[in-house]
Design an enzyme around this catalytic site. Structure first.
Site, PDB file in Angstrom:
ATOM      1  N   ASP A 183      -8.366  -5.008  -6.238  1.00 36.17           N
ATOM      2  CA  ASP A 183      -7.828  -4.083  -5.233  1.00 36.17           C
ATOM      3  C   ASP A 183      -8.019  -2.624  -5.652  1.00 36.17           C
ATOM      4  OD1 ASP A 183      -6.405  -2.667  -3.394  1.00 36.17           O
ATOM      5  OD2 ASP A 183      -4.507  -3.747  -3.665  1.00 36.17           O
ATOM      6  N   SER A 229       0.832  -1.191   0.000  1.00 36.41           N
ATOM      7  CA  SER A 229       0.000   0.000   0.000  1.00 36.41           C
ATOM      8  C   SER A 229       0.877   1.256   0.000  1.00 36.41           C
ATOM      9  CB  SER A 229      -0.907  -0.057   1.222  1.00 36.41           C
ATOM     10  OG  SER A 229      -1.930   0.877   1.123  1.00 36.41           O
ATOM     11  N   HIS A 243      -7.329  -5.705  -0.899  1.00 35.48           N
ATOM     12  CA  HIS A 243      -6.121  -4.934  -0.619  1.00 35.48           C
ATOM     13  C   HIS A 243      -5.344  -5.534   0.555  1.00 35.48           C
ATOM     14  CE1 HIS A 243      -3.380  -1.657  -0.657  1.00 35.48           C
ATOM     15  NE2 HIS A 243      -3.714  -1.214   0.539  1.00 35.48           N
TER      16      HIS A 243
END
Lengths: 573, 641
Positions: B225, B165, B352
Site C-alpha cells: 500500500d 486512508s 490501498h
C-alpha cells in the site's frame, strides 16, 4: 567464541546504510550534474582551471555550488608534473602532533597554486554565505575542491551559518595529513569506483608514479569518508588504514595501461536503483554475526574479499566496540568525578591549614593521607588532563586551539593545585633542579598554553586572597632550590665560587618572592610557621647574619617586620 | 445500529473501473486448514491485542464505507450485541487536506488542545501534519463528535475510532483528543486504522508511548500500500498523481499513472533515505559525516507509532510494535525487484482499497506472527523458527532488512539496560541524599541553615556535602545526557519513582548548587543563576513534576528560592531608579507570598527562616513599603517559632 559474543552488546556495521543514504540523498546526483553542466559550457575555453560558482536560484534559495573541473589538457599537464609530495606551508594549519609539516601532491598543487589569489577572494565571498555550500570536482578537480574546502574551513568561525560539504569523484590522494580526530573530517565525501585507476595513481603498487620514491608515496593519507563502489553496490568507510588498503587492492586489480574514463553518472544511477530495489544478495548464505558478517558482506559488495586481502575484521570489531562504549553520557559523569577529586584536594589543603601547615608540607611529610587518598585523586586528575591535551593535539592546530579555550581555566586550577604535590615528592626523594629534571611535559604544556592565553586578558583577581592558590605552580620548586642554595652557602667544603653563585641565586629568589607578594600571587599559607618557605627564611636569615651582615632587601624587611601577618587580610575600611 | 448508510453494504466500496489484474489475491488456505490453525495457536490475534475479531471486521467495513460518506465527517455505528460504539471518519483526496506546504506540510502540535504531545525533559513540541490538524479541529468545532462520544460514555460502551486512508488520520487525532481529556475512571478510547498515512514525528510517537497510550492504536497496513509511505516523500507531482488516481472527482480517477513507475520510485526513494538514515542511527554509526548530511538531505519528519499489523497479501499477519522496526518495514516490505517493478507499482495503488476483505480473511486464518524479540530475528531465510521465517519471506525481507530490524530491537534493549543501570544506582542516590538530609537537619538544630553553611565552606561537613553534591550531579547528568540522546525507554520520564526522586533531589540539592554559584561569584561574569547557571538536571526534574501534576511551566520553582533571594539582595534598595524599584517591589511581594505557600506545602525547608539565614537578614532590612499584610506577619511568625 560464540559465548563471548552472546554477552556483548550487539554491534552493526552501517557502512552500506550510510552509503545508500548518500546516494539516495541527491547530493551526489546534483554534484555530478553540475560538473557535466560546467563541462558543456567549458568547451570554448580549452585550458580553463578556474572554478564555476552557481549561486542560489529561486528554486534553491539556500544552495551555492562551486564546481572544479579543469579541462583535460590542464589535467594532463598537471599529472605530467608527477605525484610526489611537496611541503606546503600554506596548509600548516592542518598540522597535528603526528604530522608536524604538511605536504601536498605536486599535480594538485600545480593546479591550485596559480588559483590562489582568485580562491582567496572566493573564500572571503563564500564565508559570508548562509545555507548549503556544495564544493565538488572530478579527478584532479576534486583534489583542488578538497584543498579549497580545507582553505575555506580554516577561515570559518563557529558562528558561521555556511554549511559546506565537499564531494569529489575519482580524485587521487592529496597529502600526508590526516583529519581523523577532527570535526572537519565530516565535510568530505570521496566517491571512488573500483574501475577507476585515477584515485590510486600515486600509490606504490599503482602502475605509474614516475617521479615518486616509495617512501614518499606511502606517506599519502586519506581523509574524509570514502564512498567506494562497484557494479554490485557501495559502502562508506572513514578509517584511513582500511581505505588505503582497499585502494591498494583496487589499484592492483584495475585493468592496466590506459587511463580509461569512468562515467560516474551511470554509476550513481545504478547505485540509486540498487538502494531502492531489493539486493541481489542471495538470502540463505551463512550469516550469524551482525557486525563481522555484515562488514564482510559490505566489503564483498565493493569487490574486496577480506580473507584474500588480509583485512583484519576482528580488529575492526574491537575498535568499533571501543568507540561504541564511549558516549557523551559517560563524559558527563567523568566531568563530575573530576570536580569531585578537586574538592577532595581542596579539603586536604584546608585541613592542613587548620593544623597550621601548608598542604605542600603535609603531603611531603605524609600527614593525613589515611583520611584522604590524595595519590589516587592526583593520578585520576593527571590521567584526565593528559587525555584532554592529547585530544587537542590530534586535532588540526586551529581547531585544537578553540577546543582548548573551553577548559584552560580548569586546567590551570588543576596545575596550581596539583603540581606542588609533584614537587614535594621530587624533593622528598632527593631530587635536584625540578624545573629542568622533574617537570612533566603535561605541566610544561599547560603552563605554555596559559602564558599564551594570558597575554590578552589579564587574570581577574576576584577571589579574596585567603582561598587563593599560588599562581606560579613551580613556586615550591624555587623554595626548595633556595634551601639547597642556603645549604651550599653554609657548607664547610663549598668553594668561594660556589658560595658566590648560591648567594646570587638567593638574591634572585628574594626578588622573585617580593614580586609575587606585591601581586598577591602567592597564597598566605606559605607564611604558616612550619612551612618549607618559613624554614628557608630562617636559614636565610641565619646566613645573612653569618655572611652578609646588614644585607637588606624589600623581602628581608617584609619578613623581619612580620608584615606577612597582615598579608591577604581584607583591608580595613 | 447504523446511523448512516451510504448504500448497500454488500457491494464493494471500491467502485473503481479496476485497472488491476485480478490474480493478486492468492489466499490459499482452505476453511478446514483455518480451523486447525486456530486450535494450534490457542490465543488469537484479537486476544493478544484485546479487541475481538468481530469488532475489527466491523471497524474495517465501517471505515471503508465511511471513506465515501459524502460530506459527513464521520459515521457512528453501535452494533447490536457488541459493547462498542464505532466512530468511522470520512476520507478526502483533496491535495490541501494532505499537504499545506512543501516539502512536508508539518507544523508544531497545538499544545493547548494536546498538552501531552511533547517531550517533557527535552521540552520539544511534537510535530504533526498541518492539514490533518486543521481539518480535525474543524470537526471538533462542530461539537457533534463530542456530544456523541459523551452519550456513548454514559452508556458505558467502549469508544472505538476508526478510519481508512485520510479518515485514519482523523481517527488517530480523535483518539488522542479524547485520551487527553479522559478522566481517571473512564475507559480510554481505542483506535483501529486501515491504510493510514503517517501523522506525526518522532516526538509525537515518543509522547504517546510515554503516556502509555501506544497500545490503544492498531494500524493495519497492506504490504505494498502506497498511502502509509506517502508522507515519507516531499510534496511533488507524484503526490498529486497518486491522490488524483484515488479521487473520484478527478479526471485521472482510476486511470493508470503515467509513467507507470516514476511515482513509486519517487516515494520509495524518499522512504529509503528516511529508513537508511534511521538505520545508521540504530546501528550506532560513528561516522561524523552522518551529522553533516542532515544539513543537506531533506528527510521527512513523520514516523510511525502504535501497533502495526502488516498484511502479507496471502492471508498472513505480522504484528510489530517497535516503532523503529515499523519504519524499516514500511520501506523494506515494499522494496521492489527489477523484474516485477511494473506489477508492484500498480499493486501499491490497488492494495490501498482492499482492507476489508484482506483483514477479514486474514483474521479468519489466524496465521499470525509477532515480531517481539527482534534481536533474535533470523538473518537468513533458512534459519530460526520456520513460522517466523515464512512470514519474513512473505514480506520479502532481505538480510539487510533483517539486520535493520535487529538493530531496532537492539536499541530498545540498550535503552532497557540503561534504565536498569540507573535503577541500580538508585540505592547510591538515596544514600547520598540521606547524607545531605542529615547535613540539612544538623544545620537546623545548630541554627545555621545548610544553604549558608555550604556557602561559607568552613567545616568538614561542608566539604563532605560538596562531594555528595558532585556524586549526585554525576549520576543525574548521565541520565539527562541519555534522555537528550533518546537512550532511555520512552516511558522513563513517566515513572513515578523517578519523578519523586527527582523532586526530592531538586529540593534538597539545588540550594547547594545555588550557594556554590554565588560563592564563586559566577553571577558577576556569567549572569544570573536562573538565566545562565541552572544545570539541566534541575530543569528536567522540575518539568517532570509539572507535567505529572499538569501544572504550567514555572509553577514548581521552589528549589530556586535562594537564587531569587541572591538576585534581590544584589539590587540595592532605596536607590533612585523608579522602574527597577517597581519590578523589584513586585518580585519581593511575590516571593513572600510563594514562600509561605512553599513552607506550608513542605517543599521548602524550615532552615530558610532560621534567625541568621541570608534570607532573614535581608528580609529584616526591607523597608515597610516592600512588605504587605498578611504575608509579613506570617513570615515574622515563621521566623520566631
Amino acid at each position: 567464541m560464540k559465548r563471548r559474543r552472546m554477552n556483548q552488546v550487539p554491534l552493526f556495521s552501517s557502512a552500506g546504510e550510510l552509503a545508500n543514504l548518500v546516494v539516495t540523498s541527491n547530493l551526489t546526483d546534483i554534484s555530478w550534474a553540475m560538473i557535466l553542466e560546467f563541462r558543456r559550457g567549458q568547451s570554448a575555453l580549452p585550458c580553463s582551471v578556474q572554478p564555476m560558482v552557481y549561486d542560489p536560484t529561486p528554486n534553491e534559495p539556500n544552495r551555492t555550488i562551486v564546481v572544479f573541473a579543469p579541462s583535460p589538457d590542464s589535467t594532463q599537464y598537471a599529472l605530467s608534473q608527477g605525484g610526489d609530495l611537496v611541503p606546503c606551508p600554506e596548509f600548516d594549519f592542518l598540522c597535528t602532533k603526528g604530522c608536524p609539516s604538511v605536504s601536498i601532491n605536486r599535480a594538485a598543487l600545480t593546479l591550485f597554486t596559480p588559483l590562489y589569489g582568485h580562491l582567496s577572494a572566493l573564500k572571503n565571498k563564500l564565508n559570508k554565505r548562509e545555507g548549503q555550500l556544495i564544493i565538488t570536482g572530478h579527478s584532479l578537480g576534486g583534489s583542488i575542491a578538497s584543498l579549497f574546502t580545507l582553505y575555506l574551513l580554516s577561515s570559518m568561525d563557529k558562528e558561521s551559518k555556511c554549511r559546506p560539504i565537499c564531494i569529489t569523484f575519482g580524485s587521487p590522494l592529496i597529502g600526508n595529513f590526516g583529519l581523523q580526530h577532527s570535526h572537519w573530517n565530516s565535510f568530505f565525501v570521496h566517491v571512488v569506483s573500483n574501475k577507476d585507476p585515477l584515485p590510486t595513481l600515486f600509490l606504490p603498487s599503482g602502475r605509474s608514479a614516475p617521479t615518486s620514491s616509495h617512501s614518499q608515496a606511502t606517506a599519502y593519507k586519506p581523509f574524509g569518508t570514502y564512498l567506494l563502489c562497484s557494479e554490485l553496490g557501495c559502502a562508506c568507510f572513514d578509517d584511513p588504514d582500511l581505505i588505503l588498503k582497499i585502494l591498494t587492492v583496487a589499484s592492483s586489480e584495475v585493468a592496466g595501461g590506459v587511463l580509461q574514463v569512468v562515467d560516474y553518472g551511470e554509476i550513481l544511477r545504478n547505485l540509486k536503483n540498487r538502494a531502492i530495489c531489493k539486493g541481489t544478495q542471495p538470502v540463505g548464505e551463512r550469516f550469524a554475526y551482525p557486525f563481522s558478517d555484515g562488514i564482510v558482506m559490505e566489503l564483498k559488495t565493493i569487490g574486496i574479499d577480506p580473507a584474500k586481502h588480509n583485512i583484519d575484521i576482528t580488529r575492526m570489531e574491537a575498535e568499533a566496540r571501543a568507540l561504541a562504549k564511549k558516549t557523551n553520557a559517560s563524559d558527563a559523569k567523568e566531568l563530575n568525578d573530576i570536580k569531585k577529586y578537586m574538592v577532595m584536594l581542596e579539603w586536604y589543603k584546608k585541613k592542613s591549614k587548620e593544623a597550621n601547615k601548608c598542604y605542600y608540607d603535609c603531603f611531603k611529610n605524609g600527614d593525613f593521607q589515611r583520611d584522604v587518598r590524595i595519590e589516587e585523586f592526583v593520578g585520576q586528575l593527571t590521567t584526565y588532563w593528559e587525555d584532554m591535551v592529547a585530544q587537542a593535539e590530534r586535532k588540526p592546530q586551529k581547531e585544537g586551539a578553540s577546543f582548548r579555550t573551553g577548559w584552560l581555566q580548569s586546567a590551570t586550577t588543576f596545575r596550581r593545585m596539583v603540581e606542588p604535590l609533584d614537587i614535594a615528592i621530587f624533593y622528598r626523594d632527593g631530587g635536584r633542579d625540578y624545573i629542568n629534571n622533574g617537570r612533566s611535559p603535561l605541566y610544561k604544556l599547560l603552563q605554555k598554553l596559559y602564558d599564551e592565553a594570558a597575554k590578552n586578558p589579564p587574570d581577574s583577581k576576584k577571589k579574596n586572597v585567603s582561598v587563593l592558590l599560588t599562581d606560579d605552580s613551580c613556586f615550591w620548586a624555587h623554595v626548595e632550590e633556595s634551601i639547597l642554595s642556603c645549604q651550599s652557602l653554609n657548607h664547610a667544603n663549598s668553594t668561594p665560587e660556589q658560595r658566590e653563585s648560591s648567594w646570587k641565586n638567593l638574591v634572585k629568589f628574594g626578588e622573585y618572592v617580593t614580586k609575587q607578594i606585591e601581586n598577591f600571587a602567592v597564597s598566605p599559607e606559605i607564611f604558616l610557621e612550619q612551612s618549607t618557605f618559613m624554614k628557608w627564611w630562617r636559614m636565610y636569615e641565619a646566613s645573612i647574619d653569618a655572611f652578609r651582615n646588614f644585607y637588606t632587601s624589600p623581602l628581608v624587611n617584609f619578613m623581619k617586620s612580620h608584615k606577612y601577618d597582615d598579608y591577604g587580610l581584607p583591608e580595613e575600611a | 445500529m447504523v446511523v448512516w448508510l451510504p448504500g448497500n453494504p454488500q457491494t464493494s466500496h471500491c467502485s473503481l473501473p479496476l485497472p488491476y489484474p485480478t490474480n493478486y489475491k492468492t489466499s490459499s488456505t482452505r476453511p478446514e486448514q483455518r480451523e486447525r490453525k486456530r486450535e494450534k495457536m490457542g490465543e488469537t490475534v484479537g486476544n493478544r491485542i484485546s479487541v475481538s475479531e468481530e469488532i475489527i471486521n466491523r471497524a474495517a467495513s465501517q471505515a471503508m464505507r465511511a471513506h465515501n460518506s459524502g460530506g459527513r465527517p464521520f459515521i457512528l455505528d453501535k452494533p447490536r450485541g457488541l459493547s462498542v460504539a464505532i466512530f468511522a471518519f470520512a476520507g478526502s483526496w483533496l491535495p490541501d487536506d494532505w499537504f499545506t506546504h512543501p516539502p512536508f506540510g508539518e507544523t508544531t502540535m497545538d499544545t493547548s488542545t494536546f498538552p501531552s504531545l511533547r517531550s517533557v525533559g527535552n521540552d520539544e513540541v511534537a510535530v504533526v501534519n498541518a492539514s490533518f490538524l486543521r481539518r480535525f479541529k474543524a470537526i471538533i468545532d462542530q461539537l457533534s463528535l463530542e456530544k456523541e462520544v459523551q452519550k456513548v460514555v454514559v452508556d458505558k460502551k467502549q469508544v472505538l475510532f476508526t478510519g481508512h486512508s485520510w479518515g485514519a488520520a482523523m481517527a488517530i487525532l480523535a483518539t488522542l483528543y479524547f485520551l487527553e481529556k479522559g478522566g481517571p475512571n473512564q475507559n480510554p478510547p481505542r483506535c483501529i486504522t486501515f491504510g493510514s498515512p503517517l501523522v506525526g514525528d518522532r516526538i509525537f510517537g515518543h509522547a504517546v508511548r510515554r503516556e502509555k497510550w501506544s497500545d490503544r492504536f492498531i494500524h493495519f497496513v497492506m504490504r505494498f500500500d502506497i498511502i502509509p509511505r506517502i508522507m515519507l516523500c516531499p510534496a511533488s507531482i507524484e503526490h498529486q498523481q497518486i491522490l488524483n488516481h484515488f479521487n473520484p472527482r478527478s479526471e485521472f480517477y482510476g486511470k493508470p499513472i503515467d509513467p507507470h513507475l516514476a511515482f513509486y520510485l519517487k516515494v520509495m526513494g524518499s522512504a529509503s533515505s528516511v529508513a537508511t538514515h534511521d538505520a545508521c542511527n540504530l546501528m550506532g554509526c560513528t561516522n561524523p559525516l552522518l551529522e553533516n548530511l542532515r544539513n543537506f538531505v531533506e528527510l521527512s519528519p513523520y514516523r510511525p507509532f502504535g501497533t502495526f499489523i502488516f498484511c502479507t497479501g496471502n492471508g498472513k499477519l505480522v504484528v510489530v510494535k517497535n516503532p523503529n522496526a515499523v519504519l524499516q518495514m514500511l520501506f523494506y516490505t515494499a522494496q521492489l525487484t527489477q523484474e516485477e517493478a511494473a506489477e508492484i507499482a500498480q499493486r501499491s495503488l490497488y492494495e490501498h482499497l482492499v482492507y476489508d476483505n484482506e483483514v477479514q480473511e486474514s483474521l479468519g486464518t489466524q496465521n499470525v506472527v509477532y515480531l517481539d524479540s527482534l534481536e533474535e530475528l533470523p538473518l537468513t531465510s533458512d534459519s530460526g523458527p520456520a513460522i517466523v521465517n515464512a512470514a519474513l519471506n512473505d514480506l520479502g525481507l532481505s538480510t539487510e532488512a533483517r539486520l535493520c530490524l535487529r538493530a531496532a530491537g537492539g536499541l530498545e534493549n540498550r535503552r532497557l539496560r540503561n534504565q536498569a543501570k540507573i535503577d541500580d544506582n538508585q540505592q547510591k542516590m538515596k544514600e547520598e541524599l540521606s547524607k545531605l538530609r542529615g547535613y540539612q537537619e544538623k544545620g537546623e538544630t545548630l541554627g545555621l541553615g545548610y544553604y549558608d553553611a555550604f556557602k561559607s565552606q568552613e567545616e568538614k561537613a561542608d566539604f563532605d556535602a560538596n562531594v555528595s553534591r558532585l556524586v549526585l550531579a554525576g549520576i543525574w547528568d548521565e541520565i539527562i545526557e541519555m534522555l537528550r540522546r533518546s537512550e532511555l525507554p520512552d516511558e522513563f520520564e513517566n515513572r513515578e519513582e523517578l519523578i519523586e526522586l527527582g523532586t526530592l533531589y531538586r529540593r534538597l540539592v539545588e540550594p547547594l548548587d545555588i550557594a556554590n554559584y554565588y560563592r564563586n561569584l559566577k553571577n558577576e561574569d556569567t549572569g544570573t543563576y536562573m538565566t545562565r547557571g541552572r544545570p539541566k538536571r534541575y530543569r528536567y526534574a522540575q518539568r517532570w513534576l509539572e507535567h505529572a501534576e499538569k501544572k504550567p511551566s514555572g509553577w514548581r520553582s521552589e528549589s530556586c528560592f535562594w537564587a531569587e533571594v541572591e538576585e534581590l539582595c544584589s539590587i540595592k534598595t532605596g536607590s533612585n531608579n523608579g522602574p527597577l524599584q517597581d519590578t523589584k517591589k513586585q518580585k519581593i511581594q511575590q516571593l513572600q507570598k510563594r514562600l509561605i505557600e512553599w513552607i506550608h506545602d513542605g517543599c521548602l525547608g524550615k532552615d530558610v527562616v532560621l534567625e541568621g539565614s541570608t534570607f532573614v537578614k535581608w528580609w529584616k532590612t526591607l523597608p515597610s513599603e516592600y512588605r504587605s499584610e498578611p504575608e509579613s506577619s506570617m513570615i515574622a511568625n515563621l521566623i520566631h517559632g
